[in-house]
Design an enzyme around this catalytic site. Structure first.
Site, PDB file in Angstrom:
ATOM      1  N   CYS A   1       0.866  -1.176   0.000  1.00  0.00           N
ATOM      2  CA  CYS A   1       0.000   0.000   0.000  1.00  0.00           C
ATOM      3  C   CYS A   1       0.905   1.229   0.000  1.00  0.00           C
ATOM      4  O   CYS A   1       1.759   1.363   0.894  1.00  0.00           O
ATOM      5  CB  CYS A   1      -0.864  -0.018   1.261  1.00  0.00           C
ATOM      6  SG  CYS A   1      -1.815   1.493   1.502  1.00  0.00           S
TER       7      CYS A   1
ATOM      8  N   CYS B   1      -1.075   3.853  -6.374  1.00  0.00           N
ATOM      9  CA  CYS B   1      -1.932   3.223  -5.364  1.00  0.00           C
ATOM     10  C   CYS B   1      -2.138   1.801  -5.865  1.00  0.00           C
ATOM     11  O   CYS B   1      -2.400   1.592  -7.060  1.00  0.00           O
ATOM     12  CB  CYS B   1      -3.272   3.966  -5.280  1.00  0.00           C
ATOM     13  SG  CYS B   1      -4.547   3.055  -4.375  1.00  0.00           S
TER      14      CYS B   1
HETATM   15  N1  DGL Z   1      -3.869   0.497  -1.880  1.00  0.00           N
HETATM   16  C1  DGL Z   1      -3.730   1.723  -1.129  1.00  0.00           C
HETATM   17  C2  DGL Z   1      -2.544   2.520  -1.676  1.00  0.00           C
HETATM   18  O1  DGL Z   1      -1.710   1.946  -2.353  1.00  0.00           O
HETATM   19  C3  DGL Z   1      -5.088   2.337  -1.097  1.00  0.00           C
HETATM   20  C4  DGL Z   1      -5.199   3.572  -0.344  1.00  0.00           C
HETATM   21  C5  DGL Z   1      -6.473   3.776   0.445  1.00  0.00           C
HETATM   22  O2  DGL Z   1      -6.922   2.877   1.153  1.00  0.00           O
HETATM   23  O3  DGL Z   1      -6.928   4.917   0.386  1.00  0.00           O
HETATM   24  O4  DGL Z   1      -2.378   3.702  -1.440  1.00  0.00           O
END
Ligand code: DGL
Length: 244
Positions: free
Chosen positions: A69, A175
């Site tokens: 993430c 993301c």
């Molecule tokens: N997969 C997360 C990232 O890479 C998602 C972010 C979120 O939950 O807002 O930033």
């Protein structure tokens, strides 16, 4: 056991690459969908949430943890490294260096969350590596729509916010949820070069496996899935994305 976590299903886009390159390792995937989206949480909240997840994964026997993430990585990786000095962390950051190395002199758009763009780690990365013609797009709410599989809203969102960037050639998917909607992005922008973080993460895992002399089994490893909201459909979606 390799721990992998994200604010939901997005980190599967990283896990898939790891399983492809190291199929004989065991993985524990923690999908923290109850706290999705991370992108609109405060730094303090992210630190508390991720510390609890790391404690959970360590209890499951994980010595290497991939923060799949961008938001959690850019905000909390240094904090987590200080809190858990005996655990190795691999952080996911927007692949702006990939754009810089592979597609210099292209119009480049970085898509990421509010949290990522406000982090110090992102800012130092941006200052070191960005193509001269680079824009950033705060994608508030988009990861959540992907987590919710709300494709009507996703298409609407992309049409509204991406149309002004038609003509951009390189898109940094900052993301881990965003690679899931590459097709929908292409529908608005046409053919573009996508830059993702997964290859860099996999390479880094290879280095750590060697460093710690971690042997892979001679048969396929196990993949355990856990979702913090306990929603039934999450596991099915996880398998679908992993095997797609
Ligand atoms: N997969 C997360 C990232 O890479 C998602 C972010 C979120 O939950 O807002 O930033």
């Amino acid at each position: 056991m390799i721990g992998v976590f994200d604010s939901g299903i997005g980190g599967v886009t990283i896990l898939k690459e790891l399983v492809k390159d190291y199929p004989n390792l065991d993985y524990y995937y923690y999908s923290d969908s109850i706290h999705n989206p991370y992108g609109e949480k405060t730094e303090e909240e992210i630190k508390i949430i991720t510390k609890n997840i790391v404690e959970f994964l360590i209890q499951k026997g994980c010595k290497i943890i991939v923060i799949a993430c961008n938001t959690a990585s850019t905000i909390a990786v240094e904090y987590l490294r200080n809190q858990f000095p005996n655990t190795s962390f691999i952080a996911t950051v927007p692949a702006i260096k990939v754009a810089y190395d592979k597609y210099p002199n292209t119009k480049t758009l970085v898509m990421a969350t509010n949290g990522t763009f406000h982090s110090e780690l992102w800012n130092s990365l941006y200052h070191s590596y960005h193509n001269p013609d680079t824009e950033i797009l705060f994608c508030n709410g988009l990861a959540h729509l992907i987590e919710e599989e709300n494709y009507d809203k996703i298409r609407e969102y992309l049409k509204q916010y991406l149309t002004p960037y038609q003509g951009y050639e390189t898109i940094v998917l900052g993301c881990t949820h965003f690679p899931i909607i590459k097709e929908e992005i292409t529908n608005v922008l046409g053919h573009v070069h996508f830059c993702e973080s997964k290859e860099g993460i996999s390479k880094r895992l290879g280095i750590l496996l060697q460093r710690f002399h971690i042997k892979q089994k001679n048969h396929k490893g196990n993949i355990i899935f856990y979702d913090s909201s306990h929603a039934k459909q999450k596991e099915e979606r996880f398998s679908n994305l992993l095997n797609k």
